[in-house]
Design a protein around this motif. Structure first.
Motif, mmCIF file in Angstrom:
data_model
loop_
_atom_site.group_PDB
_atom_site.id
_atom_site.type_symbol
_atom_site.label_atom_id
_atom_site.label_comp_id
_atom_site.label_asym_id
_atom_site.label_seq_id
_atom_site.Cartn_x
_atom_site.Cartn_y
_atom_site.Cartn_z
ATOM 1 N N ARG A 74 0.819 -1.215 0.000
ATOM 2 C CA ARG A 74 0.000 0.000 0.000
ATOM 3 C C ARG A 74 0.855 1.267 0.000
ATOM 4 N NH1 ARG A 74 -5.134 -1.009 4.105
ATOM 5 N NH2 ARG A 74 -6.136 -2.677 2.876
ATOM 6 N N HIS A 75 1.955 1.244 0.756
ATOM 7 C CA HIS A 75 2.827 2.422 0.810
ATOM 8 C C HIS A 75 3.453 2.676 -0.562
ATOM 9 C CE1 HIS A 75 5.496 5.436 2.396
ATOM 10 N NE2 HIS A 75 6.559 4.749 1.982
ATOM 11 N N LEU A 76 3.884 1.593 -1.240
ATOM 12 C CA LEU A 76 4.453 1.728 -2.585
ATOM 13 C C LEU A 76 3.415 2.297 -3.544
ATOM 14 C CD1 LEU A 76 6.666 -0.848 -4.442
ATOM 15 C CD2 LEU A 76 4.623 0.022 -5.552
ATOM 16 N N ASP A 77 2.205 1.781 -3.429
ATOM 17 C CA ASP A 77 1.118 2.239 -4.300
ATOM 18 C C ASP A 77 0.838 3.731 -4.096
ATOM 19 O OD1 ASP A 77 -0.843 1.827 -6.220
ATOM 20 O OD2 ASP A 77 -2.394 1.436 -4.736
ATOM 21 N N LYS A 78 0.859 4.173 -2.851
ATOM 22 C CA LYS A 78 0.600 5.578 -2.532
ATOM 23 C C LYS A 78 1.717 6.473 -3.068
ATOM 24 C CE LYS A 78 -0.416 8.585 1.419
ATOM 25 N NZ LYS A 78 -0.561 8.645 2.899
ATOM 26 N N ARG A 79 2.953 6.048 -2.894
ATOM 27 C CA ARG A 79 4.106 6.822 -3.388
ATOM 28 C C ARG A 79 4.038 6.990 -4.898
ATOM 29 N NH1 ARG A 79 9.551 4.346 -2.258
ATOM 30 N NH2 ARG A 79 10.214 6.219 -3.395
ATOM 31 N N LEU A 80 3.721 5.887 -5.590
ATOM 32 C CA LEU A 80 3.658 5.924 -7.050
ATOM 33 C C LEU A 80 2.569 6.892 -7.519
ATOM 34 C CD1 LEU A 80 4.566 4.817 -9.792
ATOM 35 C CD2 LEU A 80 2.935 2.942 -9.496
ATOM 36 N N LYS A 81 1.409 6.797 -6.893
ATOM 37 C CA LYS A 81 0.293 7.668 -7.281
ATOM 38 C C LYS A 81 0.648 9.138 -7.089
ATOM 39 C CE LYS A 81 -4.624 8.379 -6.355
ATOM 40 N NZ LYS A 81 -5.800 7.937 -5.548
ATOM 41 N N SER A 82 1.322 9.447 -5.988
ATOM 42 C CA SER A 82 1.698 10.834 -5.703
ATOM 43 C C SER A 82 2.751 11.343 -6.680
ATOM 44 C CB SER A 82 2.236 10.944 -4.267
ATOM 45 O OG SER A 82 1.248 10.576 -3.339
ATOM 46 N N LEU A 83 3.759 10.524 -6.958
ATOM 47 C CA LEU A 83 4.855 10.935 -7.830
ATOM 48 C C LEU A 83 4.376 11.193 -9.256
ATOM 49 C CD1 LEU A 83 7.856 11.536 -7.760
ATOM 50 C CD2 LEU A 83 8.314 9.131 -8.253
ATOM 51 N N ARG A 100 9.605 -1.675 -9.140
ATOM 52 C CA ARG A 100 9.029 -2.465 -8.048
ATOM 53 C C ARG A 100 7.525 -2.661 -8.244
ATOM 54 N NH1 ARG A 100 10.519 0.769 -2.958
ATOM 55 N NH2 ARG A 100 9.291 -0.857 -1.918
ATOM 56 N N ALA A 101 6.844 -1.598 -8.672
ATOM 57 C CA ALA A 101 5.392 -1.692 -8.869
ATOM 58 C C ALA A 101 5.050 -2.623 -10.018
ATOM 59 C CB ALA A 101 4.824 -0.295 -9.131
ATOM 60 N N TYR A 102 5.854 -2.568 -11.064
ATOM 61 C CA TYR A 102 5.560 -3.412 -12.226
ATOM 62 C C TYR A 102 5.580 -4.887 -11.856
ATOM 63 C CZ TYR A 102 5.975 -6.206 -16.335
ATOM 64 O OH TYR A 102 5.753 -7.187 -17.251
ATOM 65 N N TRP A 103 6.563 -5.327 -11.084
ATOM 66 C CA TRP A 103 6.698 -6.759 -10.796
ATOM 67 C C TRP A 103 5.605 -7.271 -9.860
ATOM 68 C CZ3 TRP A 103 8.936 -9.519 -14.133
ATOM 69 C CH2 TRP A 103 10.006 -9.011 -14.878
ATOM 70 N N CYS A 104 4.798 -6.350 -9.319
ATOM 71 C CA CYS A 104 3.593 -6.778 -8.590
ATOM 72 C C CYS A 104 2.467 -7.112 -9.565
ATOM 73 C CB CYS A 104 3.133 -5.675 -7.637
ATOM 74 S SG CYS A 104 4.297 -5.338 -6.295
ATOM 75 N N THR A 105 2.548 -6.523 -10.774
ATOM 76 C CA THR A 105 1.512 -6.758 -11.798
ATOM 77 C C THR A 105 2.192 -7.017 -13.150
ATOM 78 O OG1 THR A 105 1.407 -4.384 -12.240
ATOM 79 C CG2 THR A 105 -0.165 -5.264 -10.647
#
Length: 697
Positions: free
Chosen positions: A606-615, A631-636
């Motif tokens: 969730r923290h990674l997801d929030k950082r990505l959305k903000s950036l 990092r986000a890509y390898w989750c999906t």
């Protein structure tokens, strides 16, 4: 025992007629080993001072040597040669040595008596068999004995003496240079005419292909010419004819002569030296991706390659590469050289070697119809006795494969624990699948292999699986590996390969734990194996010399226990993400995409997801957002697959393979840093939409 001599007045008369006809002939000397050696030594003494070559591992034969590689034999010429069959019947060496015999010469083959040949175990047999799977009987030798029992060759036997001599052409041999002269003209036309009109030269051995390159280069004295080939020794004829035409002296190993210079293919593509025309000899031995790169950089280029030769068969290469040229270069030209120039047409030795080694086995295509497909298993003994069927199988394998080796015939007949499955429609062969059964080794040997103490011959997949898992038990169980699967080119897209593979699986389930294959990875091939239910568990770091592709290992379980398969697939996928950043950062984009289709999503932090959305709401820079995107890509991992081509290309190259912006600009033909930055941000936006749809909560 017959009291007669090998060198006799009738042999002397025969040699005179042979020289007049400009033909070459096979002389078979059969009997006990020491007797054959004695006869061979006496014959060489009688024939002296002619130039000859003796290929033997025994010091009992005068001036003998046993070369490890065929390229050490090619490029030379001898009046007569001797092949010591008692040192082992290696098809590649047999074929290569036959190519060195001059017109009027003999290829002398020493063997046991033909009646004993099928039960004789020659020293080379074990090299075609896997560890702990050897057998003493050779179907290759059995077939050879049958083919040699005819009156079209010279045969001197210890027990029977001279067999009836074959007929020799009574007409004077004529060497026609018409085809070669036309070929030279076409090479000159390519060098001096309009750009981007490549020339493809195809020929069997002895047709003057390399000589034509040298003769054409000699006439292009005002051109800067580069010639490349995987083996420099293959260019001896080219440089020799260039020197004769120019009236200059040439020494072997001299890599530049006048305006003609040799550069190895890999060096050529790394340095990209300037030249007016590029000549590529033995192009079938060079990976097609490398040939395509040459085409992109050099506007005037000639490709020459062997269709049927002493190294193997280039039909597969010729068909594939010619299709590529025709598709991308509408004005390409092709030349086929059929008439030999080193000996007269209908040469007996060439006919014997082609027949004995099935070098000229040709597959005849047919129309696909509504008749039922028939699947069956062939035995090596069946192929050894059915020449027509054997030639169908070899013809299809050579047509479907990029580069067929001369040794493939002996592998087909003598490899132990091999199973041969075919698909036929009525009497027409449509597909072949060669499978080797591996494993079944003792616990002691298995432990030694897993710990790295031993690496016995064969069992390639079983050994790889044991080393990947560090589990010796795997080697004690049986697994099946597809060595090669070939479907007639005219019947592609009819699901024949998939149906044949399914039949093989059905037949193997009761006796094997795993089913797998190793092949040069490309997107379309991997897609075929994945569609058949196989998982990618390993991708080799090194590229194959012939195809420039990485070796892929795919696997599926043949029982209900998928533990090993799931474990290896999971480990491969975990490692692949990191390997893309270094070892695989040059991997083909389409192949990367196909590999990613098998990856499963995982929960997003969730923290990674929030950082990505903000950036993403800021005016971010590539270097700042790259780690987060990675990092986000390898989750999906499947989020990229539904994006447009430009998005996939930019994301894979810049994020997953960590290319520098400058390198990406050049490769993707993007002009300027601002343009790259704009396209990158658009690609990220496109990907992020799919990321939101596919991420797990």
């Amino acid at each position: 025992m017959h009291d007669c001599k090998l060198f006799s007045p009738q042999l002397a008369s025969f040699l005179t007629q042979l020289a007049y006809a400009k033909h070459r002939q096979l002389l078979l000397v059969t009997g006990e080993q020491n007797w054959c050696y004695q006869q061979a030594n006496q014959l060489l003494q009688q024939l002296a001072p002619v130039q000859y070559k003796v290929l033997s591992a025994s010091c009992e034969l005068k001036n003998s040597s046993w070369t490890e590689h065929t390229h050490q034999i090619l490029g030379q010429e001898f009046q007569h040669v001797i092949y010591d069959g008692f040192s082992g019947l290696a098809p590649d060496k047999l074929a290569a040595l036959s190519g060195t015999v001059q017109a009027g010469g003999l290829f002398i083959l020493l063997l046991p008596e033909l009646a004993d040949l099928q039960h004789w175990c020659d020293p080379t047999l074990e090299t075609f068999q896997s560890f702990a799977q050897q057998r003493q009987h050779s179907y290759f030798n059995q077939r050879l004995a049958g083919l040699l029992t005819n009156n079209s060759l010279l045969h001197f036997s210890q027990t029977e003496g001279w067999q009836p001599l074959p007929k020799v052409s009574t007409e004077a041999g004529v060497l026609s240079l018409t085809e070669q002269q036309y070929c030279v003209e076409q090479i000159i036309k390519t060098a001096t005419g309009r750009a981007n009109r490549p020339l493809l030269i195809s020929a069997d051995r002895g047709r003057g292909k390399s000589a034509a390159l040298g003769l054409a280069a000699a006439k292009l004295s005002d051109k800067n010419i580069i010639i490349c080939s995987q083996q420099f020794t293959a260019l001896h004829s080219c440089f020799k004819h260039f020197a004769v035409a120019r009236g200059c002296h040439y020494q072997a190993q001299q890599k530049q002569l006048g305006n003609l210079r040799y550069i190895a293919p890999d060096q050529l593509l790394s340095e990209l030296p300037q030249c007016d025309v590029l000549l590529v000899d033995e192009a079938a031995a060079i990976p097609v991706p490398m040939l395509i790169k040459m085409l992109a950089h050099y506007p005037r280029i000639v490709f020459a390659s062997t269709m049927i030769g002493y190294e193997g068969n280039g039909r597969g290469y010729t068909l594939r590469f010619k299709r590529y040229l025709e598709r991308h270069y509408k004005n390409m030209r092709s030349v086929n050289l059929e008439l030999p120039i080193r000996f007269a047409p209908a040469d007996p030795l060439e006919q014997h070697i082609c027949k004995l080694l099935a070098l000229d086995a040709d597959y005849t295509s047919s129309e696909f119809n509504n008749a039922a497909l028939q699947f069956s298993e062939l035995q090596a003994t069946e192929l050894a006795h059915d020449e027509a069927l054997l030639r169908q199988v070899m013809g299809l394998l050579s047509l479907a494969h990029y580069q067929t080796s001369v040794n493939d015939l002996r592998h087909l007949l003598d490899a132990t624990a091999q199973r041969i499955f075919v698909c036929q429609q009525r009497d027409t062969l449509l597909g072949v699948c060669l499978i080797t059964i591996e494993g079944g080794l003792s616990a002691t040997i298995s432990e030694q292999i897993t710990s790295g103490q031993r690496r016995p011959q064969g069992h390639l997949m079983a050994q790889t699986l044991a080393q990947l898992t560090v589990e010796p038990k795997i080697l004690t169980l049986s697994c099946a590996r597809v060595v090669r699967i070939a479907v007639a080119p005219s019947h592609h897209n009819n699901k024949i390969g998939s149906k044949l593979l399914a039949h093989c699986e059905q037949q193997l389930t009761a006796s094997c734990h795993w089913f797998g294959a190793s092949f040069g990875a490309n997107a379309s091939l991997l897609k075929f194996w994945q569609a058949a239910g196989f998982n990618l568990v390993k991708l080799g770091f090194k590229q194959d010399k012939a195809t420039a592709e990485h070796a892929a290992l795919v696997l599926k379980s043949l029982n209900r226990d998928n533990t090993l398969n799931d474990q290896l697939e999971s480990e491969f996928q975990s490692d692949f993400a990191l390997h893309l950043l270094d070892h695989f950062n040059q991997l083909d984009q389409q192949l990367v995409e196909q590999i990613l289709t098998a990856f499963m999503p995982c929960h997003v932090d969730r923290h990674l997801d929030k950082r990505l959305k903000s950036l993403l709401t800021t005016d971010y820079q590539l270097h700042a957002i790259k780690p987060l995107l990675w990092r986000a890509y390898w989750c999906t991992p499947r989020s990229l697959l539904t994006c447009d081509e430009n998005t996939k290309c930019i994301f894979i190259r810049l994020i997953l393979q960590n290319w520098s912006p400058k390198k990406a600009q050049i490769a993707l033909q993007i002009s300027g840093k601002k343009s790259l930055d704009k396209q990158f941000k658009q690609a990220v936006t496109n990907w992020y939409e799919q990321y939101l749809l596919k991420k797990l909560p």
